[in-house]
Design a protein around this motif. Sequence first.
Motif, mmCIF file in Angstrom:
data_model
loop_
_atom_site.group_PDB
_atom_site.id
_atom_site.type_symbol
_atom_site.label_atom_id
_atom_site.label_comp_id
_atom_site.label_asym_id
_atom_site.label_seq_id
_atom_site.Cartn_x
_atom_site.Cartn_y
_atom_site.Cartn_z
ATOM 1 N N LEU A 136 0.819 -1.219 0.000
ATOM 2 C CA LEU A 136 0.000 0.000 0.000
ATOM 3 C C LEU A 136 0.851 1.266 0.000
ATOM 4 C CD1 LEU A 136 -2.752 -1.099 2.545
ATOM 5 C CD2 LEU A 136 -2.771 -1.290 0.055
ATOM 6 N N GLU A 137 2.129 1.149 -0.371
ATOM 7 C CA GLU A 137 3.016 2.307 -0.380
ATOM 8 C C GLU A 137 2.557 3.325 -1.415
ATOM 9 O OE1 GLU A 137 7.812 3.297 -0.666
ATOM 10 O OE2 GLU A 137 7.060 1.261 -0.924
ATOM 11 N N CYS A 138 2.564 4.597 -1.031
ATOM 12 C CA CYS A 138 2.111 5.672 -1.909
ATOM 13 C C CYS A 138 3.205 6.018 -2.920
ATOM 14 C CB CYS A 138 1.764 6.901 -1.081
ATOM 15 S SG CYS A 138 1.213 8.311 -2.054
ATOM 16 N N PRO A 139 2.851 6.212 -4.201
ATOM 17 C CA PRO A 139 3.860 6.594 -5.183
ATOM 18 C C PRO A 139 4.307 8.038 -4.991
ATOM 19 C CG PRO A 139 1.681 6.619 -6.184
ATOM 20 C CD PRO A 139 1.512 6.049 -4.807
ATOM 21 N N ALA A 140 5.542 8.330 -5.404
ATOM 22 C CA ALA A 140 6.064 9.689 -5.331
ATOM 23 C C ALA A 140 5.419 10.548 -6.407
ATOM 24 C CB ALA A 140 7.578 9.668 -5.505
ATOM 25 N N GLY A 141 5.489 11.868 -6.195
ATOM 26 C CA GLY A 141 5.017 12.805 -7.209
ATOM 27 C C GLY A 141 3.660 13.396 -6.940
ATOM 28 N N LEU A 142 2.873 12.776 -6.039
ATOM 29 C CA LEU A 142 1.598 13.351 -5.637
ATOM 30 C C LEU A 142 1.848 14.460 -4.613
ATOM 31 C CD1 LEU A 142 -0.545 10.113 -5.210
ATOM 32 C CD2 LEU A 142 -0.700 11.778 -7.078
ATOM 33 N N ARG A 143 0.842 15.252 -4.382
ATOM 34 C CA ARG A 143 0.882 16.199 -3.270
ATOM 35 C C ARG A 143 0.535 15.399 -2.015
ATOM 36 N NH1 ARG A 143 0.943 20.911 -6.001
ATOM 37 N NH2 ARG A 143 0.316 22.306 -4.312
ATOM 38 N N ALA A 144 1.326 15.515 -0.991
ATOM 39 C CA ALA A 144 1.127 14.654 0.177
ATOM 40 C C ALA A 144 1.453 15.402 1.461
ATOM 41 C CB ALA A 144 1.999 13.402 0.065
ATOM 42 N N HIS A 145 0.733 15.039 2.501
ATOM 43 C CA HIS A 145 0.979 15.611 3.827
ATOM 44 C C HIS A 145 0.517 14.597 4.857
ATOM 45 C CE1 HIS A 145 1.606 18.568 6.927
ATOM 46 N NE2 HIS A 145 0.380 18.422 7.359
ATOM 47 N N TRP A 146 1.286 14.505 5.937
ATOM 48 C CA TRP A 146 0.865 13.592 6.991
ATOM 49 C C TRP A 146 1.434 14.015 8.330
ATOM 50 C CZ3 TRP A 146 4.111 12.106 3.008
ATOM 51 C CH2 TRP A 146 5.318 11.480 3.292
ATOM 52 N N SER A 147 0.940 13.355 9.370
ATOM 53 C CA SER A 147 1.358 13.677 10.724
ATOM 54 C C SER A 147 1.159 12.436 11.583
ATOM 55 C CB SER A 147 0.558 14.864 11.273
ATOM 56 O OG SER A 147 1.086 15.288 12.520
ATOM 57 N N ALA A 148 1.293 12.589 12.883
ATOM 58 C CA ALA A 148 1.133 11.459 13.792
ATOM 59 C C ALA A 148 0.733 11.963 15.166
ATOM 60 C CB ALA A 148 2.428 10.649 13.888
ATOM 61 N N GLU A 149 0.001 11.126 15.870
ATOM 62 C CA GLU A 149 -0.356 11.412 17.260
ATOM 63 C C GLU A 149 -0.125 10.146 18.074
ATOM 64 O OE1 GLU A 149 -1.055 14.157 19.976
ATOM 65 O OE2 GLU A 149 -1.384 14.624 17.861
ATOM 66 N N CYS A 150 0.611 10.271 19.170
ATOM 67 C CA CYS A 150 0.888 9.145 20.053
ATOM 68 C C CYS A 150 -0.240 9.009 21.060
ATOM 69 C CB CYS A 150 2.216 9.363 20.760
ATOM 70 S SG CYS A 150 3.608 9.492 19.631
ATOM 71 N N LEU A 151 -0.730 7.786 21.230
ATOM 72 C CA LEU A 151 -1.964 7.547 21.969
ATOM 73 C C LEU A 151 -1.720 6.754 23.244
ATOM 74 C CD1 LEU A 151 -4.121 6.516 18.881
ATOM 75 C CD2 LEU A 151 -3.948 8.790 19.924
ATOM 76 N N THR A 152 -2.516 7.053 24.254
ATOM 77 C CA THR A 152 -2.420 6.358 25.537
ATOM 78 C C THR A 152 -3.035 4.970 25.488
ATOM 79 O OG1 THR A 152 -4.503 7.375 26.248
ATOM 80 C CG2 THR A 152 -2.454 8.519 26.833
ATOM 81 N N GLY A 153 -3.872 4.706 24.519
ATOM 82 C CA GLY A 153 -4.544 3.424 24.370
ATOM 83 C C GLY A 153 -5.438 3.470 23.148
ATOM 84 N N LEU A 154 -6.262 2.448 23.002
ATOM 85 C CA LEU A 154 -7.160 2.391 21.853
ATOM 86 C C LEU A 154 -8.552 1.921 22.307
ATOM 87 C CD1 LEU A 154 -7.050 2.890 18.795
ATOM 88 C CD2 LEU A 154 -6.544 0.470 18.490
ATOM 89 N N PRO A 155 -9.221 2.701 23.154
ATOM 90 C CA PRO A 155 -10.559 2.321 23.614
ATOM 91 C C PRO A 155 -11.582 2.449 22.493
ATOM 92 C CG PRO A 155 -10.018 4.527 24.363
ATOM 93 C CD PRO A 155 -8.768 3.984 23.731
#
Length: 444
Positions: free
Chosen positions: A296-315
């Motif tokens: 599912l790797e995204c190809p290069a050349g598209l406009r892309a942006h991402w981020s991340a959030e660290c979570l205490t759990g997954l309720p």
Amino acid sequence: MASRSKAGAALGALRGDLAGEVFVPGDPGYDRARAVFSALADRRPAVIARCADETDVVRAVRFARDLDLRIAVRGGGYGLAGTAPTEGALLVDLRRVHGVTVDPAARAARVGGGATMGRLEQAARAHGLTLTGLPTPGVGVAGFVLGGGTGPLDRGFGLAVDGLIGVELVTADARRVHANPDENPELFWALHGGGGNFGVVTALTLELRELPEFSATLLLYDPRYGRAVVRAFREVIETGPDRVGGAVMCPAAGEPLYGALLTCPGGAAELRAPAGPLLALPRVAELSGVAAPHALECPAGLRAHWSAECLTGLPDGLVDVLLARAHDAPVPGATLTLRPLGGAVAAGSGHCPVAYRDAPWLAHPFAAWSDPADDARALAWVRDTRADLRPWSTGAACLSLTGDEGAGRVAAGLGAGNLLRLEKLKRRYDPDNVFRCNHNIRPV
């Protein structure tokens, strides 16, 4: 700023001195040389020095200092933050510095600053070895390791930065410096998460792990089972052995499939034994083997942006928020990925400036699109997704999955308790903050 005549003479000297190539605006190949993974980062460096070796890097740094230019660095990989092609700066391009030498007896590798994970993995697997993490092949090794990056083998092996043995770099005054536990140990500590703030990293020596077997399976599901898939994946991770890792991918509305990736540094039977909750759900397809983590790797050349959030759990309440956010993504090429941490990640050294180590889960909103008219909506979706997850956040940040989100996020990634120590080291090695086109640590 240098005079035009001085700049012209210095540029001519650089072209003559470098074993690699030099590009300026208007040169054939300049636009190709400045392009990075995300087309959103459409910036024009004043000069691009595509270095062939460490000597080229020294010459390029001297050139920049003589002309009072900021220095940006491009390793071998994606450059998520988009800071490599910095407007008006000197871009040191390390993609030709990509050699990998494996010492199977020592279970270690010396890796050039421009090498990708694919190149390292190919060399290491020939000896039954691997680098902790195992991210996608296009990821740059230096940025991944020095930024404290995370991958599907972390739960079993720990973070790749924990296996850092030594670093070779060129500092802001064009000195060649080595950092390891015995030589410049304070700088060596800072490089465990401090990224490119202290110089141009031309090589790393890394510990490798034995990997006689590796198993991976990507299970694909109809979206109507989305909630059940996430909950089943959570159960597999929370009840299974630490050696089992992976991710679960929640797609935007209208996209066909949810994906659950399971990985294990062992055989297929070891991988499938704890996977019962996922295997019990009706699935559309299943892909197994070493290609599964990269399907599912995204190809290069598209406009892309991402981020991340660290979570205490997954309720369950958080699962519902995540699914709603994924469903509302404004562009088709958007996903919200959940990665499990814990295991050897949490058990690793807490003394390094990598603040997210204690988080059991990490949420990774990712958007990719082609039409510039979608820029504002896609960027807002990533930002608002993080905001919605804040009630469950640990407060830490994974900088290798974070773009330019301000000084507060840099502090969250490095750890507030480490920041002053890092800032003092920055003053020692880069008092003018020449290397500021990054997740910047300011000198104090």
